[in-house]
Design a protein around this motif. Structure first.
Motif, PDB file in Angstrom:
ATOM      1  N   ARG A 244     -11.656  68.918   0.025  1.00 48.86           N
ATOM      2  CA  ARG A 244     -12.551  69.193   0.960  1.00 48.86           C
ATOM      3  C   ARG A 244     -11.829  69.347   2.224  1.00 48.86           C
ATOM      4  NH1 ARG A 244     -16.423  64.041  -0.091  1.00 48.86           N
ATOM      5  NH2 ARG A 244     -17.792  65.162   1.305  1.00 48.86           N
ATOM      6  N   ALA A 245     -10.570  68.942   2.574  1.00 47.47           N
ATOM      7  CA  ALA A 245     -10.035  69.200   3.764  1.00 47.47           C
ATOM      8  C   ALA A 245      -9.278  70.798   3.790  1.00 47.47           C
ATOM      9  CB  ALA A 245      -8.752  68.209   3.782  1.00 47.47           C
ATOM     10  N   ALA A 246      -9.165  71.247   2.702  1.00 41.59           N
ATOM     11  CA  ALA A 246      -8.474  72.563   2.649  1.00 41.59           C
ATOM     12  C   ALA A 246      -9.374  73.677   3.011  1.00 41.59           C
ATOM     13  CB  ALA A 246      -8.034  72.770   1.149  1.00 41.59           C
ATOM     14  N   LEU A 247     -10.717  73.492   2.831  1.00 39.33           N
ATOM     15  CA  LEU A 247     -11.727  74.376   3.206  1.00 39.33           C
ATOM     16  C   LEU A 247     -11.807  74.257   4.691  1.00 39.33           C
ATOM     17  CD1 LEU A 247     -14.441  75.381   0.851  1.00 39.33           C
ATOM     18  CD2 LEU A 247     -12.295  76.339   1.113  1.00 39.33           C
ATOM     19  N   SER A 248     -11.890  73.019   5.173  1.00 39.41           N
ATOM     20  CA  SER A 248     -12.292  72.720   6.668  1.00 39.41           C
ATOM     21  C   SER A 248     -11.176  73.164   7.664  1.00 39.41           C
ATOM     22  CB  SER A 248     -12.534  71.184   7.093  1.00 39.41           C
ATOM     23  OG  SER A 248     -13.669  70.876   6.345  1.00 39.41           O
ATOM     24  N   VAL A 249      -9.799  72.633   7.195  1.00 35.98           N
ATOM     25  CA  VAL A 249      -8.967  73.226   8.014  1.00 35.98           C
ATOM     26  C   VAL A 249      -8.656  74.794   8.072  1.00 35.98           C
ATOM     27  CG1 VAL A 249      -6.379  72.719   8.495  1.00 35.98           C
ATOM     28  CG2 VAL A 249      -7.928  70.899   7.545  1.00 35.98           C
ATOM     29  N   TYR A 250      -8.789  75.219   6.753  1.00 32.92           N
ATOM     30  CA  TYR A 250      -8.795  76.822   6.892  1.00 32.92           C
ATOM     31  C   TYR A 250      -9.836  77.360   7.667  1.00 32.92           C
ATOM     32  CZ  TYR A 250      -9.047  81.318   4.740  1.00 32.92           C
ATOM     33  OH  TYR A 250      -8.865  82.692   4.504  1.00 32.92           O
ATOM     34  N   GLU A 251     -11.047  76.738   7.747  1.00 30.55           N
ATOM     35  CA  GLU A 251     -12.155  77.373   8.405  1.00 30.55           C
ATOM     36  C   GLU A 251     -11.743  77.163  10.012  1.00 30.55           C
ATOM     37  OE1 GLU A 251     -14.226  79.216   7.510  1.00 30.55           O
ATOM     38  OE2 GLU A 251     -15.682  79.267   8.968  1.00 30.55           O
ATOM     39  N   ALA A 252     -11.122  76.131  10.319  1.00 31.62           N
ATOM     40  CA  ALA A 252     -10.976  75.874  11.837  1.00 31.62           C
ATOM     41  C   ALA A 252      -9.773  76.881  12.442  1.00 31.62           C
ATOM     42  CB  ALA A 252     -10.364  74.212  11.638  1.00 31.62           C
TER      43      ALA A 252
ATOM     44  N   THR B 207     -20.023  69.072   6.052  1.00 33.41           N
ATOM     45  CA  THR B 207     -20.587  70.349   6.195  1.00 33.41           C
ATOM     46  C   THR B 207     -20.366  71.188   4.946  1.00 33.41           C
ATOM     47  OG1 THR B 207     -18.252  70.986   6.571  1.00 33.41           O
ATOM     48  CG2 THR B 207     -19.352  70.495   8.697  1.00 33.41           C
ATOM     49  N   PRO B 208     -21.024  72.349   4.823  1.00 30.84           N
ATOM     50  CA  PRO B 208     -20.787  72.900   3.471  1.00 30.84           C
ATOM     51  C   PRO B 208     -19.471  73.331   2.935  1.00 30.84           C
ATOM     52  CG  PRO B 208     -22.442  74.101   5.241  1.00 30.84           C
ATOM     53  CD  PRO B 208     -21.933  73.110   5.771  1.00 30.84           C
ATOM     54  N   PHE B 209     -18.398  73.310   4.093  1.00 34.43           N
ATOM     55  CA  PHE B 209     -16.995  73.398   3.540  1.00 34.43           C
ATOM     56  C   PHE B 209     -16.684  72.170   2.989  1.00 34.43           C
ATOM     57  CE2 PHE B 209     -17.520  75.479   7.885  1.00 34.43           C
ATOM     58  CZ  PHE B 209     -17.469  76.594   7.530  1.00 34.43           C
ATOM     59  N   GLY B 210     -16.900  71.220   3.514  1.00 38.74           N
ATOM     60  CA  GLY B 210     -16.667  69.647   2.781  1.00 38.74           C
ATOM     61  C   GLY B 210     -17.137  69.556   1.470  1.00 38.74           C
ATOM     62  N   ILE B 211     -18.175  70.209   1.058  1.00 41.00           N
ATOM     63  CA  ILE B 211     -18.888  69.983  -0.066  1.00 41.00           C
ATOM     64  C   ILE B 211     -18.363  71.077  -1.132  1.00 41.00           C
ATOM     65  CG2 ILE B 211     -21.040  70.000  -1.459  1.00 41.00           C
ATOM     66  CD1 ILE B 211     -20.241  67.446   0.669  1.00 41.00           C
ATOM     67  N   ALA B 212     -18.279  72.219  -0.567  1.00 36.89           N
ATOM     68  CA  ALA B 212     -17.851  73.439  -1.629  1.00 36.89           C
ATOM     69  C   ALA B 212     -16.289  73.227  -2.069  1.00 36.89           C
ATOM     70  CB  ALA B 212     -18.120  74.461  -0.627  1.00 36.89           C
ATOM     71  N   GLY B 213     -15.599  72.619  -1.236  1.00 33.47           N
ATOM     72  CA  GLY B 213     -14.371  72.194  -1.609  1.00 33.47           C
ATOM     73  C   GLY B 213     -14.184  71.360  -2.996  1.00 33.47           C
ATOM     74  N   VAL B 214     -15.256  70.756  -3.191  1.00 31.05           N
ATOM     75  CA  VAL B 214     -15.330  69.875  -4.284  1.00 31.05           C
ATOM     76  C   VAL B 214     -15.874  70.475  -5.573  1.00 31.05           C
ATOM     77  CG1 VAL B 214     -15.886  67.565  -5.387  1.00 31.05           C
ATOM     78  CG2 VAL B 214     -15.759  67.735  -2.890  1.00 31.05           C
ATOM     79  N   GLU B 215     -16.439  71.782  -5.459  1.00 29.80           N
ATOM     80  CA  GLU B 215     -16.927  72.441  -6.452  1.00 29.80           C
ATOM     81  C   GLU B 215     -15.887  72.892  -7.464  1.00 29.80           C
ATOM     82  OE1 GLU B 215     -19.569  75.575  -5.060  1.00 29.80           O
ATOM     83  OE2 GLU B 215     -20.884  74.355  -4.005  1.00 29.80           O
ATOM     84  N   THR B 216     -14.806  73.115  -6.985  1.00 26.81           N
ATOM     85  CA  THR B 216     -13.734  73.659  -7.850  1.00 26.81           C
ATOM     86  C   THR B 216     -13.443  72.361  -8.874  1.00 26.81           C
ATOM     87  OG1 THR B 216     -12.088  73.100  -6.217  1.00 26.81           O
ATOM     88  CG2 THR B 216     -12.684  75.274  -6.456  1.00 26.81           C
ATOM     89  N   LEU B 217     -13.362  71.209  -8.501  1.00 25.68           N
ATOM     90  CA  LEU B 217     -12.953  70.120  -9.253  1.00 25.68           C
ATOM     91  C   LEU B 217     -13.816  69.971 -10.523  1.00 25.68           C
ATOM     92  CD1 LEU B 217     -13.000  66.430  -7.946  1.00 25.68           C
ATOM     93  CD2 LEU B 217     -12.622  66.937 -10.076  1.00 25.68           C
TER      94      LEU B 217
END
Lengths: 114, 468
Positions: free
Chosen positions: B107-115, B206-216
């Motif tokens: 979840r953090a990976a997408l948010s920090v990337y986006e930031a 956020t959508p980033f926080g959720i989409a990050g888990v989809e890969t799991l």
């Protein structure tokens, strides 16, 4: 060195020391309306660790710290070189027996009276 | 010079909408319609990244692609106590293998990337859990500052050992950690800090926080197919704020897997989450009903205007286990499988151990996460702390335990049992919350369709439930 001198030294921080500050943010009775009764009776407090900005400061004094990301925040100096006190706790008998119980159970099919 | 902004509680809370818009950069209003609805899939589709992009972003910082391990001894153990022919094969996705030691790295990976991509000066997150360490770790990798705000200690200055370990981990990654005493005003401080720093709000919701888990979810299906030649029949997900359930379930669906989706929480019934006195009377600081139920009945209570975690859309079943059962299974996992992992992540494992006994031997149940363990977040540490706080700890029947008063470690594996929470009750509470004072007759057709998607109930059922 007298013991007095030593204790004075320990109560002083100097610029650049890693320290902890403390502040009351909201006083008791002035908390947010949705807060339950027991929480309403106590202040909202903060603690923050950072590098001491003041040249020298005693425990209990108002000081400034520079945090790891460079923010400068004021508060009461409450700890010098604060350490983490969490640990692995004491061995717990209620857990220590489980491994052997389960290994025996998998062999013999019983737990407890082998 | 402009006048300094009013920093009183009321004034800062009143600026919430504006502060959040700047700190997340998402205009939620464009997705909203009618009286209460919003275009959930539209928001997920247009704001977050595709599964392939998400996976690429995560791989760049070593996130994801964690092993799926078969728990043969625990499966054997479940079969020994299950009825003849029952006892599904139990697998676990070893998410502790992520860089910061939990699935939260996804979840953090997408948010920090986006930031970073959008040029924010840093990232900030309000979290006392593994997510803080995950954001701090990702921020270190991408070279941007990170500030974590934690609810960490009670009015005696006593910190939760599990949370103190998270403070330590965040600081180890170079983050600033602001620790607060118990109370929902954390959100007020959080808003002030967003305003002061101009950082990106790396919210879990956020959508980033959720989409990050989809890969799991997606990886889990592919790995299960490789190892067993079939899809998982059931997936058990530790449920707190809803992001873990939502993201995993979306990933399963993207892999065309129709496994039963089961949420599991630690039962902390009776403990008030904003109570100073109750704060240190619990051994689990997340994955419990104190978050699981409120976030299911009212997802939009979170720190973003429209929560991308919507567990009711995905959950087929919601169950609880006790603190004692989670500690017991944590010990069993270490001793029988050689995997020492954190207790909170093992909530779903305790549940899976009981669920496997309801399933046939040829079926497969997948536990969706593990988390790292260490000082503070360890059964011995947490039981020591519980005793210091006046909690009775003993062996016995875990059904007799009372959250905040006792923790009872089973004497026999057959005593690990699950308790169902009626999802229909949660749906009804959700409907009442979302409707508020809005008359049903005033809803547009789109609003009604939105409610159907949110509750997975038809119009007739919704009208019956609301008595309209």
């Amino acid at each position: 060195m007298s013991s007095d001198y030593k204790s004075t030294l320990e109560e002083h921080g100097v610029s650049g020391d890693w320290v902890e500050i403390w502040n009351v943010i909201m006083e008791p009775g002035k908390r947010a309306p949705q807060v339950p009764e027991d929480t309403q009776k106590v202040p909202l407090e903060m603690r923050l660790r950072g590098f001491l900005v003041n040249e020298q400061a005693k425990l209990g004094e108002m000081v400034s710290v520079r945090t790891r990301i460079g923010r400068v925040v004021d508060g009461k100096l409450v700890s010098l070189h604060p350490r983490y006190n969490h640990s692995f706790g004491e061995p717990q008998k209620v857990l220590l027996d489980i491994g052997q119980e389960l290994r025996t159970f998998l062999k013999k099919g019983r737990v407890g009276d082998e | 010079m402009s006048k300094p902004l009013d920093q009183s509680y009321e004034a800062v809370i009143a600026r919430k909408g504006e502060i959040m818009r700047k700190a997340i950069g998402i205009d939620y209003a464009v997705f909203e319609y009618g009286k209460l609805g919003f275009d959930y899939e539209g928001m997920m589709g247009s704001v977050a990244y595709s599964l392939e992009e998400t996976s690429r972003i995560q791989r760049a910082t070593g996130v994801g692609n964690t092993p799926l391990l078969e728990l043969r001894q625990l499966t054997n153990l479940a079969r020994r106590v299950a009825p003849q022919g029952k006892g599904a094969r139990i697998f676990v996705k070893d998410e502790a293998a992520n860089p910061s030691g939990s699935f939260k790295a996804r979840r953090a990976a997408l948010s920090v990337y986006e930031a970073k991509k959008r040029g924010y000066a840093g990232v900030i997150a309000a979290t006392s859990g593994n997510y803080g360490a995950a954001v701090a770790s990702q921020a270190a990798m991408l070279g941007i500052p990170c500030l974590i705000v934690q609810e960490a200690f009670d009015s005696r200055g006593q910190g939760q050992p599990e949370i103190i370990e998270k403070s330590r981990a965040c600081e180890a990654y170079g983050a600033e950690v602001l620790q607060l005493s118990v109370g929902p005003e954390l959100f007020y401080i959080f808003l002030q800090l967003l305003e002061e720093t101009g950082f990106f709000n790396a919210s879990l919701y956020t959508p980033f926080g959720i989409a990050g888990v989809e890969t799991l979810g997606y990886e889990m299906v592919e790995q299960t197919r490789q190892l067993t030649g079939k899809d998982p029949d059931a997936v058990v997900i530790t449920h707190a704020g809803g992001g873990n359930v939502t993201g995993t379930a979306r990933g399963l669906k993207k892999a065309a897997c129709s496994a039963q989706i089961i949420g599991a929480s630690i039962d902390l019934k009776g403990l008030h989450m904003a109570s100073d006195q109750d704060f240190n009377r619990k051994s689990f600081t997340t994955g419990h009903t104190g978050f699981g139920i409120p976030f299911a009945v009212w997802p939009d209570r979170s720190d973003v205007p429209r929560n991308a975690a919507r567990p009711l859309r995905y959950l087929d079943r919601y169950i609880t286990v006790t603190q004692g059962e989670a500690f017991y299974i944590t010990e069993a996992l270490a001793q029988l499988e050689g995997l020492e992992r954190g207790p909170a992540g093992n909530t779903s494992l305790a549940a899976a151990f009981a669920l496997a006994q309801e399933m046939r031997e040829d079926q497969v149940i997948v536990v969706q996460e593990t988390e790292y363990t260490g000082a503070g977040k360890h059964p011995q540490a947490q039981l020591t702390f519980a005793k210091e706080n006046g909690i009775e700890v003993r062996r016995g029947d875990p059904r007799e335990s009372i959250p905040g008063k006792s923790i009872i470690i089973p004497t026999h594996p057959a005593q690990i049992q699950i308790k169902d929470i009626e999802l229909d009750h949660i749906r009804l509470s959700y409907l009442k919350n979302v409707m508020g004072e809005i008359p049903y007759s005033s809803l547009l057709e789109k609003d009604r369709e939105y409610l159907e998607a949110e509750t997975r109930w038809g119009q007739t059922r919704i009208r019956e439930a609301l008595n309209v």
